[in-house]
Design a protein around this motif. Structure first.
Motif, PDB file in Angstrom:
ATOM      1  N   TYR A 128       0.894  -1.213  -0.104  1.00  8.25           N
ATOM      2  CA  TYR A 128      -0.018   0.241   0.001  1.00  8.25           C
ATOM      3  C   TYR A 128       0.787   1.173   0.122  1.00  8.25           C
ATOM      4  N   PHE A 129       0.358   2.373  -0.851  1.00 10.56           N
ATOM      5  CA  PHE A 129       1.105   3.465  -0.944  1.00 10.56           C
ATOM      6  C   PHE A 129       0.264   4.667  -0.295  1.00 10.56           C
ATOM      7  N   ARG A 148       5.630  13.522   3.751  1.00 16.43           N
ATOM      8  CA  ARG A 148       6.692  12.509   3.178  1.00 16.43           C
ATOM      9  C   ARG A 148       5.510  11.310   2.734  1.00 16.43           C
ATOM     10  N   SER A 149       6.222  10.370   2.141  1.00 14.93           N
ATOM     11  CA  SER A 149       5.225   8.950   1.562  1.00 14.93           C
ATOM     12  C   SER A 149       5.667   7.936   2.391  1.00 14.93           C
ATOM     13  N   TYR A 150       4.858   7.075   2.232  1.00 14.97           N
ATOM     14  CA  TYR A 150       5.006   5.753   3.099  1.00 14.97           C
ATOM     15  C   TYR A 150       4.544   4.543   2.289  1.00 14.97           C
ATOM     16  N   ILE A 151       5.197   3.574   2.524  1.00 14.96           N
ATOM     17  CA  ILE A 151       4.751   2.084   2.145  1.00 14.96           C
ATOM     18  C   ILE A 151       4.425   1.236   3.378  1.00 14.96           C
ATOM     19  N   PRO A 231      -4.445   7.665   0.922  1.00  7.70           N
ATOM     20  CA  PRO A 231      -3.804   6.521  -0.110  1.00  7.70           C
ATOM     21  C   PRO A 231      -3.905   6.991  -1.163  1.00  7.70           C
ATOM     22  N   ILE A 232      -2.786   6.493  -1.823  1.00  4.70           N
ATOM     23  CA  ILE A 232      -2.464   6.820  -3.481  1.00  4.70           C
ATOM     24  C   ILE A 232      -2.262   5.484  -4.293  1.00  4.70           C
ATOM     25  N   GLY A 233      -2.218   4.512  -3.741  1.00  3.05           N
ATOM     26  CA  GLY A 233      -2.078   3.200  -4.560  1.00  3.05           C
ATOM     27  C   GLY A 233      -2.269   1.999  -3.509  1.00  3.05           C
ATOM     28  N   GLU A 234      -2.289   0.597  -4.290  1.00  2.80           N
ATOM     29  CA  GLU A 234      -2.200  -0.520  -3.758  1.00  2.80           C
ATOM     30  C   GLU A 234      -1.897  -1.625  -4.962  1.00  2.80           C
TER      31      GLU A 234
END
Length: 395
Positions: A128-129, A148-151, A231-234
């Protein structure tokens, strides 16, 4: 080889937004001796880190100084102290972090032919992004407004497959990784030092300590608002070993079509990074130092030998404060999914085939969860979508 149902990846624009830890200047391949600090430094003796009663969060250490200095919320402080007090169990002692258990949910079943799984895939699962806006900005209108971004990595067993008809289930083995550079590396020139912020996390922990927004009072600026994670992606992912290197490769399931946000952050329909773990026995780069390093057992420390960086293994990511280097691969996923000669001789499937099957199954099961992307992602994480932002595709 089976054919993926997804279209080829869109060409992404590189992004070198400032912020977070700067990448090392050396162009040596990860998995070899990276010159992150001063050359000629003698190999230190392996030592275990002593447990301390408190542990600073990544936001405290490497976040935007204007926003985090004297402004950490009481909730974040309590969470950090509680995590430090409990300690992080060694990877070899935490079965949930290694068995890829399905937990509650009907989406995981035994693989039909486990003997056919390529040995180069050392871990696979759901990815998940997310990103979080800067303090006070609930809906960022450009990358500069992203903190910041996360994974999030949720592993499943290598000898398992996904099926439709349920969520992934909570096995309490999720990892939260922070990308201080805000965007993902795009080419070999982009080398981001990133961090494992939480390990062995349940979905409830992620909801309580990561996904939600909170308001807090500071001495200098009064009440501040930290926005919820967006959320921006999965999709699905695999950590692969190609000999000298490890790779983190992903196939995106949601959104079905990349939007402006995904392209700006650096997401692709199919993407990969070379991934290497920093040897904590050497001093960290000055702009990427944490007050406390990972508590690796001696077994892991010995495996580093004299190398400053080592190809990442899943067990490295099972320790809070592990620092890993993400190096962009602009050539696509072919190198990360290159079949190994031994596997070919034994008639095993190619890595790309296994990941494509995983992606197709994930796409089918996610369709069953809800009618919109955000609700699907939050349903998979056992959260109420109405309490969190929608999946963002445009700024």
């Amino acid at each position: 080889m089976t054919t993926s149902t997804r279209s080829s990846a869109s060409k992404n624009q590189g992004n070198n937004s400032a912020g977070g830890a700067a990448p090392p200047a050396s162009e040596a391949e990860p998995g070899s001796k990276h010159k992150v600090d001063e050359e000629g430094a003698p190999s230190p003796e392996a030592k275990r880190a002593k447990k301390e009663p408190q542990q600073k969060t990544i936001e405290e250490t490497i976040g935007d100084k204007e926003e985090t200095k004297n402004e950490q919320s009481p909730k974040e402080e309590d969470n950090a102290q509680e995590s430090a007090a409990k300690g992080t169990p060694p990877a070899t002692e935490n079965k949930k972090q290694h068995n890829g258990g399905q937990g509650e949910g009907g989406a995981i079943e035994p693989h039909e032919a486990p003997e056919s799984i390529p040995t180069s895939i050392v871990e696979k699962g759901i990815i998940y992004f997310f990103f979080r806006g800067r303090v006070g900005i609930d809906e960022p209108s450009e990358v500069s407004e992203v903190a910041r971004s996360y994974i999030i990595l949720r592993p499943i067993a290598n000898d398992a497959k996904l099926v439709s008809g349920g969520t992934i289930g909570d096995a309490g083995n999720s990892r939260l990784c922070a990308i201080p550079k805000k965007v993902l590396p795009q080419s070999g020139k982009d080398r981001w030092i990133s961090f494992v912020e939480k390990t062995g996390a349940s979905f409830q922990q992620l909801k309580d300590e990561f996904l939600t927004s909170n308001d807090y009072v500071t001495k200098t600026a009064g009440t501040r608002h930290s926005p919820a994670a967006t959320p921006i992606g999965e999709g699905v992912y695999a950590i692969t070993s190609t000999g000298r290197e490890s790779h983190l490769v992903y196939f995106l399931t949601l959104p079905e079509k990349l939007g402006e946000v995904q392209r700006e952050i650096g997401l692709k329909e199919k993407g990969s990074f070379i991934i290497s773990t920093r040897n904590p026995q050497y001093p960290a780069p000055k702009n990427a130092q944490l007050p406390k390093g990972p508590e690796y057992p001696k077994e892991i420390l010995d495996e580093f030998r004299s190398l400053r960086w080592s190809p990442t293994q899943p067990k490295h990511l099972d320790h809070v404060n592990t620092q890993f280097l993400l190096v962009g691969e602009s050539s696509g996923v072919d190198k990360a999914l290159e079949p190994q000669k031994k596997d070919q001789e034994q008639g095993k499937d190619e890595p790309a085939e296994e990941l494509e099957r995983l992606e197709e199954a994930d796409a089918e099961r996610m369709k069953d969860l809800s009618s919109d992307d955000a609700s699907r992602i939050f349903a998979d994480l056992q959260a109420q979508a109405g309490e969190y932002p929608k999946l963002q595709t445009t700024f």
